[in-house]
Design a protein around this motif. Structure first.
Motif, PDB file in Angstrom:
ATOM      1  N   THR A  19       7.871  11.951   7.837  1.00 10.54           N
ATOM      2  CA  THR A  19       6.240  12.054   8.008  1.00 10.54           C
ATOM      3  C   THR A  19       5.907  10.496   7.323  1.00 10.54           C
ATOM      4  N   TYR A  20       5.057  10.064   8.142  1.00  9.63           N
ATOM      5  CA  TYR A  20       4.422   8.618   7.518  1.00  9.63           C
ATOM      6  C   TYR A  20       3.079   8.941   6.577  1.00  9.63           C
ATOM      7  N   HIS A  21       3.150   8.478   5.452  1.00  7.78           N
ATOM      8  CA  HIS A  21       1.770   8.472   4.598  1.00  7.78           C
ATOM      9  C   HIS A  21       1.824   7.304   3.615  1.00  7.78           C
ATOM     10  N   LEU A  22       0.816   7.513   2.965  1.00  7.20           N
ATOM     11  CA  LEU A  22       0.528   6.305   2.024  1.00  7.20           C
ATOM     12  C   LEU A  22       1.678   6.017   1.120  1.00  7.20           C
ATOM     13  N   GLY A  23       2.102   7.084   0.692  1.00  8.57           N
ATOM     14  CA  GLY A  23       3.510   6.856  -0.181  1.00  8.57           C
ATOM     15  C   GLY A  23       4.885   6.533   0.582  1.00  8.57           C
ATOM     16  N   ARG A  24       4.902   6.706   1.926  1.00 10.99           N
ATOM     17  CA  ARG A  24       5.899   6.307   2.716  1.00 10.99           C
ATOM     18  C   ARG A  24       5.525   5.539   3.973  1.00 10.99           C
ATOM     19  N   THR A  25       5.286   4.179   3.957  1.00 11.89           N
ATOM     20  CA  THR A  25       4.838   3.373   4.963  1.00 11.89           C
ATOM     21  C   THR A  25       6.037   2.993   5.729  1.00 11.89           C
ATOM     22  N   CYS A  26       5.572   2.099   6.874  1.00 12.01           N
ATOM     23  CA  CYS A  26       6.681   1.427   7.523  1.00 12.01           C
ATOM     24  C   CYS A  26       7.313   0.539   6.602  1.00 12.01           C
ATOM     25  N   ASN A  27       6.648  -0.178   5.721  1.00 13.85           N
ATOM     26  CA  ASN A  27       7.404  -1.138   4.814  1.00 13.85           C
ATOM     27  C   ASN A  27       8.252  -0.608   3.758  1.00 13.85           C
ATOM     28  N   GLN A  28       7.820   0.747   3.335  1.00  9.64           N
ATOM     29  CA  GLN A  28       8.611   1.456   2.261  1.00  9.64           C
ATOM     30  C   GLN A  28       9.911   1.880   3.209  1.00  9.64           C
ATOM     31  N   TRP A  29       9.862   2.221   4.421  1.00 13.76           N
ATOM     32  CA  TRP A  29      10.949   2.570   5.021  1.00 13.76           C
ATOM     33  C   TRP A  29      11.923   1.664   5.185  1.00 13.76           C
ATOM     34  N   THR A  30      11.473   0.270   5.296  1.00 10.23           N
ATOM     35  CA  THR A  30      12.577  -0.827   5.378  1.00 10.23           C
ATOM     36  C   THR A  30      13.053  -0.917   4.141  1.00 10.23           C
ATOM     37  N   SER A  31      12.511  -1.174   3.021  1.00 12.55           N
ATOM     38  CA  SER A  31      13.304  -1.299   1.645  1.00 12.55           C
ATOM     39  C   SER A  31      13.953  -0.037   1.214  1.00 12.55           C
ATOM     40  N   ASP A  32      13.537   1.159   1.714  1.00 10.13           N
ATOM     41  CA  ASP A  32      14.526   2.527   1.547  1.00 10.13           C
ATOM     42  C   ASP A  32      15.716   2.401   2.085  1.00 10.13           C
ATOM     43  N   ARG A  33      15.759   1.765   3.362  1.00 10.68           N
ATOM     44  CA  ARG A  33      16.956   1.808   4.256  1.00 10.68           C
ATOM     45  C   ARG A  33      18.010   0.618   3.529  1.00 10.68           C
ATOM     46  N   LEU A  34      17.415  -0.508   3.053  1.00  9.15           N
ATOM     47  CA  LEU A  34      18.236  -1.447   2.357  1.00  9.15           C
ATOM     48  C   LEU A  34      18.777  -1.053   0.913  1.00  9.15           C
ATOM     49  N   ALA A  35      17.801  -0.459   0.206  1.00  7.30           N
ATOM     50  CA  ALA A  35      18.217   0.124  -1.129  1.00  7.30           C
ATOM     51  C   ALA A  35      19.379   1.284  -0.896  1.00  7.30           C
ATOM     52  N   GLN A  36      19.407   1.933   0.003  1.00  7.33           N
ATOM     53  CA  GLN A  36      20.319   3.101   0.264  1.00  7.33           C
ATOM     54  C   GLN A  36      21.625   2.521   0.479  1.00  7.33           C
ATOM     55  N   ALA A  37      21.659   1.244   1.001  1.00  9.74           N
ATOM     56  CA  ALA A  37      22.888   0.570   1.498  1.00  9.74           C
ATOM     57  C   ALA A  37      23.298  -0.105   0.381  1.00  9.74           C
ATOM     58  N   GLY A  38      22.571  -0.227  -0.801  1.00 10.01           N
ATOM     59  CA  GLY A  38      23.057  -1.085  -1.918  1.00 10.01           C
ATOM     60  C   GLY A  38      22.609  -2.288  -1.916  1.00 10.01           C
ATOM     61  N   ILE A  39      21.708  -2.720  -1.350  1.00  2.10           N
ATOM     62  CA  ILE A  39      21.039  -4.020  -1.449  1.00  2.10           C
ATOM     63  C   ILE A  39      19.803  -4.042  -2.176  1.00  2.10           C
ATOM     64  N   ARG A  40      19.651  -5.287  -2.977  1.00  2.00           N
ATOM     65  CA  ARG A  40      18.670  -5.343  -3.837  1.00  2.00           C
ATOM     66  C   ARG A  40      17.271  -5.380  -3.158  1.00  2.00           C
ATOM     67  N   THR A  41      16.181  -4.678  -3.371  1.00  4.01           N
ATOM     68  CA  THR A  41      14.923  -4.693  -2.921  1.00  4.01           C
ATOM     69  C   THR A  41      13.869  -4.095  -3.796  1.00  4.01           C
ATOM     70  N   GLY A  42      12.721  -4.030  -3.441  1.00  5.87           N
ATOM     71  CA  GLY A  42      11.616  -3.475  -4.437  1.00  5.87           C
ATOM     72  C   GLY A  42      11.597  -1.903  -4.408  1.00  5.87           C
ATOM     73  N   TRP A  43      10.983  -1.289  -5.493  1.00  2.39           N
ATOM     74  CA  TRP A  43      11.227   0.043  -5.630  1.00  2.39           C
ATOM     75  C   TRP A  43       9.864   0.772  -4.859  1.00  2.39           C
ATOM     76  N   TRP A  44       8.830   0.131  -4.842  1.00  3.43           N
ATOM     77  CA  TRP A  44       7.578   0.512  -4.058  1.00  3.43           C
ATOM     78  C   TRP A  44       7.002  -0.680  -3.217  1.00  3.43           C
ATOM     79  N   THR A  45       7.232  -0.741  -2.145  1.00  9.22           N
ATOM     80  CA  THR A  45       6.756  -1.743  -1.063  1.00  9.22           C
ATOM     81  C   THR A  45       5.938  -1.429   0.109  1.00  9.22           C
ATOM     82  N   PRO A  46       4.839  -0.766  -0.395  1.00  5.46           N
ATOM     83  CA  PRO A  46       3.747  -0.264   0.705  1.00  5.46           C
ATOM     84  C   PRO A  46       3.486  -1.428   1.769  1.00  5.46           C
TER      85      PRO A  46
END
Length: 221
Positions: free
Chosen positions: A182-209
């Motif tokens: 579900t998309y919402h202010l706490g989980r934006t399209c850009n948060q999805w991008t950084s979450d996927r990178l982070a889950q793979a072990g790649i450095r990125t930001g914590w909250w990236t709306p």
């Protein structure tokens, strides 16, 4: 309500309208500056992906075939109109279904759709096909290890809804698919991008709306 009280109420409302965007921007800047996988370093060899940014929305660009993962198994070329071109990469992003489908250009922007997305909406995956995409300021290369690429690909593929339905894209080389989440202010399209990178072990930001919060961690090409 007395005139004086009304003026006071209107002033407070106006200050709140100004303060909320400022507060959001400040927290987004702080949150995106806190790293995940802080000690990650780009390997000397591996799989080269890209992170794309149009100023608002980010996407992860990957080779069609790498490390045994073939994106054609998830995104059949027949789902796009120009399926015969010699594509080399797919760009995958995630967003809110109604906003995605009803806003092909910024001229089609509707405040109601934007507010609906912020308060909560069904997820949708957007897939664009590219032929040898060239790096640029907003289309930046990132080399990751084979293990990280396999994890990234698996996590992205898992976001497709079971028996995902396809929807026509904006042009001849893109398409949408129903997705989990579900998309919402706490989980934006850009948060999805950084979450996927982070889950793979790649450095990125914590909250990236915002897209800038993602791109600040990707070196310019």
């Amino acid at each position: 309500m007395a005139a004086r009280d009304l003026r006071r109420w209107l002033l407070r409302a106006a200050l709140a309208l100004v303060a909320l965007p400022v507060l959001f921007g400040l927290t987004a800047w702080i949150g995106s500056s806190i790293p995940r996988n802080a000690h990650w370093q780009e390997p000397g060899t591996g799989v080269t992906i890209m992170v794309g940014d149009n100023g608002v929305h980010t996407e992860i660009v990957m080779p069609i075939l790498a490390e045994g993962h073939d994106w054609r198994a998830h995104f059949p070329p027949a789902d796009i109109t120009a399926s015969a071109r010699p594509y080399t990469h797919v760009a995958v992003s995630w967003g809110e279904r109604t906003f995605f489908l009803e806003t092909p250009t910024w001229a089609d922007f509707e405040l109601g759709n934007a507010l609906g997305a912020i308060t909560g909406g069904e997820g949708l995956i957007h897939v664009s096909w590219y032929v040898r995409p060239a790096p640029s300021e907003n289309f930046r290369r990132l080399r990751i290890s084979p293990e990280q690429y396999r994890a990234l690909a698996a996590n992205i593929a898992s976001d497709l809804a079971p028996d995902a339905r396809s929807f026509a894209g904006y042009a001849r080389h893109d398409v949408f698919y129903s997705a989990r989440g579900t998309y919402h202010l706490g989980r934006t399209c850009n948060q999805w991008t950084s979450d996927r990178l982070a889950q793979a072990g790649i450095r990125t930001g914590w909250w990236t709306p915002l897209s800038g919060g993602v791109m600040k961690w990707v070196p310019e090409s």
